[in-house]
Design a protein around this motif. Structure first.
Motif, PDB file in Angstrom:
ATOM      1  N   VAL A   1      21.531  50.334  67.705  1.00 15.90           N
ATOM      2  CA  VAL A   1      21.660  50.457  69.155  1.00 15.90           C
ATOM      3  C   VAL A   1      23.128  50.590  69.507  1.00 15.90           C
ATOM      4  O   VAL A   1      24.012  50.289  68.694  1.00 15.90           O
ATOM      5  CB  VAL A   1      21.050  49.240  69.890  1.00 15.90           C
ATOM      6  CG1 VAL A   1      19.575  49.098  69.588  1.00 15.90           C
ATOM      7  CG2 VAL A   1      21.796  47.962  69.533  1.00 15.90           C
ATOM      8  N   LEU A   2      23.384  51.017  70.731  1.00 18.25           N
ATOM      9  CA  LEU A   2      24.761  51.140  71.213  1.00 18.25           C
ATOM     10  C   LEU A   2      24.793  50.741  72.684  1.00 18.25           C
ATOM     11  O   LEU A   2      24.979  51.556  73.573  1.00 18.25           O
ATOM     12  CB  LEU A   2      25.264  52.572  71.023  1.00 18.25           C
ATOM     13  CG  LEU A   2      26.778  52.777  71.136  1.00 18.25           C
ATOM     14  CD1 LEU A   2      27.531  51.876  70.168  1.00 18.25           C
ATOM     15  CD2 LEU A   2      27.138  54.221  70.889  1.00 18.25           C
ATOM     16  N   PHE A   3      24.521  49.473  72.931  1.00 14.09           N
ATOM     17  CA  PHE A   3      24.597  48.951  74.293  1.00 14.09           C
ATOM     18  C   PHE A   3      24.885  47.459  74.221  1.00 14.09           C
ATOM     19  O   PHE A   3      24.803  46.848  73.155  1.00 14.09           O
ATOM     20  CB  PHE A   3      23.307  49.212  75.091  1.00 14.09           C
ATOM     21  CG  PHE A   3      22.049  48.788  74.403  1.00 14.09           C
ATOM     22  CD1 PHE A   3      21.797  47.456  74.092  1.00 14.09           C
ATOM     23  CD2 PHE A   3      21.081  49.720  74.060  1.00 14.09           C
ATOM     24  CE1 PHE A   3      20.638  47.056  73.470  1.00 14.09           C
ATOM     25  CE2 PHE A   3      19.915  49.340  73.431  1.00 14.09           C
ATOM     26  CZ  PHE A   3      19.683  47.999  73.140  1.00 14.09           C
ATOM     27  N   GLY A   4      25.233  46.878  75.354  1.00 16.54           N
ATOM     28  CA  GLY A   4      25.547  45.456  75.403  1.00 16.54           C
ATOM     29  C   GLY A   4      26.730  45.198  76.319  1.00 16.54           C
ATOM     30  O   GLY A   4      27.206  46.092  77.014  1.00 16.54           O
ATOM     31  N   THR A   5      27.218  43.966  76.311  1.00 12.85           N
ATOM     32  CA  THR A   5      28.373  43.569  77.110  1.00 12.85           C
ATOM     33  C   THR A   5      29.556  43.362  76.172  1.00 12.85           C
ATOM     34  O   THR A   5      29.469  42.556  75.233  1.00 12.85           O
ATOM     35  CB  THR A   5      28.068  42.275  77.880  1.00 12.85           C
ATOM     36  OG1 THR A   5      26.889  42.489  78.674  1.00 12.85           O
ATOM     37  CG2 THR A   5      29.219  41.902  78.792  1.00 12.85           C
ATOM     38  N   PRO A   6      30.668  44.092  76.348  1.00  6.01           N
ATOM     39  CA  PRO A   6      31.736  44.154  75.339  1.00  6.01           C
ATOM     40  C   PRO A   6      32.178  42.828  74.753  1.00  6.01           C
ATOM     41  O   PRO A   6      32.346  42.719  73.547  1.00  6.01           O
ATOM     42  CB  PRO A   6      32.876  44.833  76.102  1.00  6.01           C
ATOM     43  CG  PRO A   6      32.184  45.737  77.065  1.00  6.01           C
ATOM     44  CD  PRO A   6      30.939  44.999  77.486  1.00  6.01           C
ATOM     45  N   GLU A   7      32.373  41.789  75.562  1.00  3.67           N
ATOM     46  CA  GLU A   7      32.897  40.526  75.035  1.00  3.67           C
ATOM     47  C   GLU A   7      31.909  39.788  74.136  1.00  3.67           C
ATOM     48  O   GLU A   7      32.308  38.913  73.370  1.00  3.67           O
ATOM     49  CB  GLU A   7      33.283  39.597  76.192  1.00  3.67           C
ATOM     50  CG  GLU A   7      34.499  40.036  76.965  1.00  3.67           C
ATOM     51  CD  GLU A   7      34.789  39.100  78.121  1.00  3.67           C
ATOM     52  OE1 GLU A   7      35.167  37.948  77.861  1.00  3.67           O
ATOM     53  OE2 GLU A   7      34.625  39.522  79.285  1.00  3.67           O
ATOM     54  N   PHE A   8      30.627  40.155  74.191  1.00  8.19           N
ATOM     55  CA  PHE A   8      29.602  39.359  73.529  1.00  8.19           C
ATOM     56  C   PHE A   8      28.822  40.114  72.454  1.00  8.19           C
ATOM     57  O   PHE A   8      27.953  39.536  71.806  1.00  8.19           O
ATOM     58  CB  PHE A   8      28.622  38.809  74.574  1.00  8.19           C
ATOM     59  CG  PHE A   8      29.298  37.972  75.622  1.00  8.19           C
ATOM     60  CD1 PHE A   8      29.549  36.633  75.408  1.00  8.19           C
ATOM     61  CD2 PHE A   8      29.723  38.536  76.814  1.00  8.19           C
ATOM     62  CE1 PHE A   8      30.191  35.858  76.360  1.00  8.19           C
ATOM     63  CE2 PHE A   8      30.361  37.778  77.779  1.00  8.19           C
ATOM     64  CZ  PHE A   8      30.603  36.431  77.542  1.00  8.19           C
ATOM     65  N   ILE A   9      29.121  41.394  72.244  1.00  5.70           N
ATOM     66  CA  ILE A   9      28.365  42.148  71.244  1.00  5.70           C
ATOM     67  C   ILE A   9      28.891  41.873  69.835  1.00  5.70           C
ATOM     68  O   ILE A   9      30.078  41.631  69.644  1.00  5.70           O
ATOM     69  CB  ILE A   9      28.421  43.671  71.516  1.00  5.70           C
ATOM     70  CG1 ILE A   9      29.870  44.152  71.634  1.00  5.70           C
ATOM     71  CG2 ILE A   9      27.610  44.033  72.731  1.00  5.70           C
ATOM     72  CD1 ILE A   9      29.999  45.637  71.731  1.00  5.70           C
ATOM     73  N   PRO A  10      28.015  41.921  68.822  1.00  5.81           N
ATOM     74  CA  PRO A  10      28.428  41.669  67.436  1.00  5.81           C
ATOM     75  C   PRO A  10      29.033  42.900  66.796  1.00  5.81           C
ATOM     76  O   PRO A  10      28.871  44.029  67.295  1.00  5.81           O
ATOM     77  CB  PRO A  10      27.117  41.281  66.761  1.00  5.81           C
ATOM     78  CG  PRO A  10      26.074  42.028  67.533  1.00  5.81           C
ATOM     79  CD  PRO A  10      26.562  42.059  68.959  1.00  5.81           C
ATOM     80  N   PRO A  11      29.719  42.730  65.653  1.00  7.27           N
ATOM     81  CA  PRO A  11      30.378  43.873  64.991  1.00  7.27           C
ATOM     82  C   PRO A  11      29.415  44.986  64.593  1.00  7.27           C
ATOM     83  O   PRO A  11      29.788  46.166  64.634  1.00  7.27           O
ATOM     84  CB  PRO A  11      31.023  43.240  63.747  1.00  7.27           C
ATOM     85  CG  PRO A  11      31.143  41.791  64.061  1.00  7.27           C
ATOM     86  CD  PRO A  11      30.003  41.462  64.968  1.00  7.27           C
TER      87      PRO A  11
END
Length: 481
Positions: free
Chosen positions: A310-320
């Motif tokens: 996937v390629l979505f999420g909130t920048p400060e909290f997404i995993p590597p």
């Protein structure tokens, strides 16, 4: 200059004056008898230091909550009056307000030369006469299936509005004591409808006290209505920084244990949340220590035999692994739990950079530390807990079940756990997050847009050709929110 030569002199003049008005309009969050107000600073300070902010309040007539701000004159509304002056802060909690009254707030900045013009008024907020009792959240939600939403429920008030829908507080006509929340989502495109239906299926399969419960859903040609339990406590982080709350490490243990319980249950159902962040952890009530995990719009059911990227999420909290466009797993949620724990204990964001690109770089290098003085009063067990979650390889991270067995989450009697945690930095973290949400352009808020849909995720060609971060920064700008 004359025939005998020349000479020169220079002078500088500093032109100072009152500051500009604070940017935008204040954001507000509601409690049973109080309202928390947060705002942004002015774009120009008048050429000298800001010495404080003046908060003004306006009480609206009973029939006016839905009237636009500029339609009311001060004469009609009773005018604005000053209620507090705040120094070195961009937030203030107004207490002991009258239930069943409606209020608006605005803010002025001041320096040695005077006060600014007022900011835009906040949205109007009405305080309810009483809060839903805690017991209502522990009993199962019983809503009959079938029928028409408008015939089954009475809409009491609008709670919030977003890009994809409006949330209302509703009352079941056959069971007037049961207060619920209804999210009305416009679904004109088939693609949007499918996403909502997938979220409904996931929520129906998640029956756990630490997860927001879906009571019923109603579908029509142009919209879908999701009826859910009504939570009155607001965001967890806003609760712990309130003036009437003293945050300790023992409180953090209690909150994180509940988060891990909810996440562990999700994972046993083969579901990964993929958007765990402070805004998605809510309190039952303003006085309760019980939490709920909400917002399953990005959640997916995983099949371990089929890699999902996937390629979505909130920048400060997404995993590597999301940044590197590698297959996700259940431990992808656990990285986010580690970041939430780090922020709760210190008020600092472990990977935050000046730009999203800097943040992604810090995440991919797992570049964080405990050097700040905020961690001086934090136990070593808490630091070890975080260190076992913020691990680059997801296979090496603790699972939610392992977290629940950890020394940190199982201890209760250590006297040092009662030491007060300073929340000044956490308050600034909350203000920054709210400011970011108001400043993001529309495409940054489209966090539910998939980089590739489920059929693409299951496509073997995608599995063979991962998309590393250096090749898709444009995609990040479009899809992270």
């Amino acid at each position: 200059m004359n025939a005998f030569g020349s000479d020169a002199a220079a002078a500088s003049v500093a032109v100072e004056g009152p500051p500009d008005a604070p940017s935008g309009k204040p954001s507000i969050s509601q409690g049973p008898d109080r309202i928390a107000v947060a705002w942004c600073g002015p774009p120009y300070d008048g050429g000298c230091m800001i010495t404080g902010f003046i908060i003004e309040m306006q009480q609206l007539p009973t029939a006016a909550p839905n009237v636009e701000c500029d339609e009311l004159t001060d004469g009609e509304s009773g005018g604005w009056h000053e209620i507090a002056t705040v120094v070195d802060s961009l937030a203030y909690t107004v207490k002991n307000l009258t239930p069943n009254a409606t209020y608006r707030f605005r803010v002025r900045a001041k320096n040695v030369h005077g006060c600014s013009a007022p900011s835009l008024p906040s949205d109007a907020v009405e305080l309810q006469a009483q809060e839903v009792s805690t017991e209502d959240f522990h009993r199962p939600i019983s809503v009959k299936s079938g029928g028409d939403f408008k015939n089954r429920f009475e809409v009491l008030e609008e709670l919030g509005k977003g890009r994809f829908g409006v949330v209302y507080r509703v009352q079941e006509r056959e069971e007037p004591r049961q207060i619920l929340a209804a999210k009305v989502i416009k679904c004109i495109k088939a693609q949007d409808r499918q996403k909502v239906l997938e979220e409904i299926l996931i929520m129906k399969s998640l029956q756990h006290p630490k997860l927001l419960q879906l009571a019923a859903s109603f579908e029509s040609p142009r919209e879908i209505v999701m009826v859910m339990e009504y939570i009155t406590g607001g965001e967890l982080f806003e609760r712990v920084v309130a003036d009437d709350f003293t945050l300790t490490e023992r409180d953090c243990i209690l909150f994180l244990r509940q988060v891990c319980e909810g996440v562990a249950y999700m994972h046993t159902q083969s579901i990964v949340h993929l958007d765990l962040k402070p805004e998605n952890i809510m309190c039952h009530t303003r006085t309760s220590h019980q939490i709920k995990i909400i917002d399953f719009g990005l959640a997916q059911r995983l099949n371990m035999k089929t890699p999902v990227r996937v390629l979505f999420g909130t920048p400060e909290f997404i995993p590597p692994e999301i940044i590197s466009y590698e297959p996700i797993g259940f431990q992808s949620d656990m990285w986010s739990v580690g970041v939430i724990c780090y922020v709760l204990l210190s008020g600092l964001s472990p990977f935050m950079g000046d730009t999203d690109v800097d943040t992604f770089s810090n995440i991919t290098r797992a570049d964080y530390d405990f050097d700040d003085e905020a961690f001086d009063c934090v136990s070593q067990e808490a630091k070890d807990f975080i260190s076992n979650l913020l691990v680059h390889r997801k296979e090496d991270r603790w699972t939610a079940k392992r977290c629940l067995e950890s020394i940190w989450l199982t201890q209760e009697h250590d006297e040092n756990l009662s030491n007060k945690i300073c929340t000044d930095k956490l308050k600034k973290f909350i203000i920054r997050r709210k400011w970011q949400q108001t400043q993001q352009p529309p495409q940054r808020n489209q966090r539910t847009q998939y980089y590739s849909n489920k059929s693409n995720n299951n496509n073997s060609k995608n599995s063979a050709h991962p998309c590393p971060v250096r090749h898709c920064m444009g995609a990040y700008q479009r899809h992270f929110g």
